[in-house]
Design an enzyme around this catalytic site. Sequence first.
Site, PDB file in Angstrom:
ATOM      1  N   HIS A 142       0.867  -1.112   0.079  1.00 13.82           N
ATOM      2  CA  HIS A 142      -0.033  -0.087  -0.148  1.00 13.82           C
ATOM      3  C   HIS A 142       0.918   1.299   0.029  1.00 13.82           C
ATOM      4  CE1 HIS A 142       1.266   0.196   4.248  1.00 13.82           C
ATOM      5  NE2 HIS A 142       0.597  -0.979   4.402  1.00 13.82           N
ATOM      6  N   HIS A 193       3.980   1.283   2.196  1.00 16.01           N
ATOM      7  CA  HIS A 193       5.202   0.732   1.509  1.00 16.01           C
ATOM      8  C   HIS A 193       6.039   1.612   0.316  1.00 16.01           C
ATOM      9  CE1 HIS A 193       2.658  -2.908   2.765  1.00 16.01           C
ATOM     10  NE2 HIS A 193       3.833  -3.133   3.616  1.00 16.01           N
ATOM     11  N   GLN A 239       8.134 -15.221  11.558  1.00 13.57           N
ATOM     12  CA  GLN A 239       7.611 -14.114  12.541  1.00 13.57           C
ATOM     13  C   GLN A 239       6.192 -14.255  12.855  1.00 13.57           C
ATOM     14  OE1 GLN A 239       8.809 -11.201   9.726  1.00 13.57           O
ATOM     15  NE2 GLN A 239       7.246  -9.947  10.088  1.00 13.57           N
ATOM     16  N   SER A 273      -2.647  -0.388   6.713  1.00  9.87           N
ATOM     17  CA  SER A 273      -2.015  -1.739   6.865  1.00  9.87           C
ATOM     18  C   SER A 273      -2.466  -2.559   5.968  1.00  9.87           C
ATOM     19  CB  SER A 273      -2.449  -1.905   8.404  1.00  9.87           C
ATOM     20  OG  SER A 273      -2.167  -3.410   8.784  1.00  9.87           O
TER      21      SER A 273
HETATM   22  P1  AMP Z   1       5.124  -5.164   6.310  1.00 11.33           P
HETATM   23  O1  AMP Z   1       4.979  -5.730   4.844  1.00 11.33           O
HETATM   24  O2  AMP Z   1       3.633  -5.022   7.015  1.00 11.33           O
HETATM   25  O3  AMP Z   1       6.016  -6.139   7.054  1.00 11.33           O
HETATM   26  O4  AMP Z   1       5.607  -3.794   6.354  1.00 11.33           O
HETATM   27  C1  AMP Z   1       6.922  -3.615   5.583  1.00 11.33           C
HETATM   28  C2  AMP Z   1       7.508  -2.229   5.976  1.00 11.33           C
HETATM   29  O5  AMP Z   1       6.367  -1.278   5.876  1.00 11.33           O
HETATM   30  C3  AMP Z   1       7.839  -2.028   7.407  1.00 11.33           C
HETATM   31  O6  AMP Z   1       8.860  -1.467   7.647  1.00 11.33           O
HETATM   32  C4  AMP Z   1       6.361  -1.151   7.826  1.00 11.33           C
HETATM   33  O7  AMP Z   1       6.825  -0.508   9.093  1.00 11.33           O
HETATM   34  C5  AMP Z   1       6.116  -0.353   6.875  1.00 11.33           C
HETATM   35  N1  AMP Z   1       4.877   0.110   6.864  1.00 11.33           N
HETATM   36  C6  AMP Z   1       3.694  -0.639   6.970  1.00 11.33           C
HETATM   37  N2  AMP Z   1       2.539   0.294   7.132  1.00 11.33           N
HETATM   38  C7  AMP Z   1       3.150   1.595   6.880  1.00 11.33           C
HETATM   39  C8  AMP Z   1       2.559   2.760   6.714  1.00 11.33           C
HETATM   40  N3  AMP Z   1       1.230   2.882   7.217  1.00 11.33           N
HETATM   41  N4  AMP Z   1       3.275   3.913   6.891  1.00 11.33           N
HETATM   42  C9  AMP Z   1       4.506   3.771   6.621  1.00 11.33           C
HETATM   43  N5  AMP Z   1       5.428   2.481   6.553  1.00 11.33           N
HETATM   44  C10 AMP Z   1       4.497   1.441   6.856  1.00 11.33           C
END
Ligand code: AMP
Length: 284
Positions: free
Chosen positions: A36, A39, A63, A187
Amino acid sequence: MKVEIISTVAELTEVVRGLKKSGRTIGVVPTMGALHEGHLSLARASREDNDDTIATIFLNPAQFSPQEDLSRYPRTLEKDIERLADEGVGYVFAPSNEEVYPNDFTTSVTPPAVARRLEGEFRPAHFGGVVTVVLKLLNMTCADVAYFGQKDYQQGTVIRQMVRDLNVPTEVRVCPIIRDQDGLALSSRNVFLSTEQRAVALSLNKTLLHVEAQIKAGQRDGFEVVTEMRQMLIDSGVERIDYAMIANPDSLEMADPIVLPAVALIAAYVGETRLLDNRVFTEG
Ligand code: AMP
């Protein structure tokens, strides 16, 4: 530039060698896919700071605990690649589980002490899985800079400490939380929320904004703030709170009295969906 899709560590090593030989700097953006704007903001930051960007898409089973939502986690690989290509990301590393964890894989990293708080209390194996895969990805990509989101606040703290403790020559940058117009932190799990649940989910951000207002007005009683946070969430229909906390931004120890800078963090379930949000408060 066309995006190059890499699925094996051997291919990745070759690409990285070539880039390093030409003196190019590399930024890495580790993700679990279902991308989204949050990312993509990390990809943009990396593109700005580095000659080349490698986005990684790996839904890391290590994880998740067996009772968590790995099996229903959204998977949108084709679309993810398209979006990264549109952002001008040059390389996407999307390995299989076997590529990351071959049959003879047995080593793992013990996360730093700060991993035992908050998330660590509710997801005891989580950060072990995170730091192990992140260290592997940093080693595989030889990245100069790695990008993470403040959305997963404790994750940033844990990874910074791991990188420092293990002398990993990669700089860690944590980028701001990207929110929807209504304030909900983006998210990959938001797709699970019904319209009614989404309205309830907004209470996380609202609660954090309320804490901000309280602190601006001079509130320094951490215990009172936490009690109010819990009450606000419950009153809004949040069914289960893992934690609602105000803490020191580095140690994540409860801040009582509140000394600035501080961070308020929430992990709570709306229906079956576990949501995280946080806000940092600084002086002035
Ligand atoms: P994930 O795919 O959920 O593991 O997230 C990958 C990276 O994107 C991680 O470093 C998250 O902290 C970051 N991330 C996820 N959601 C957001 C958001 N709303 N704003 C900024 N970074 C995000």
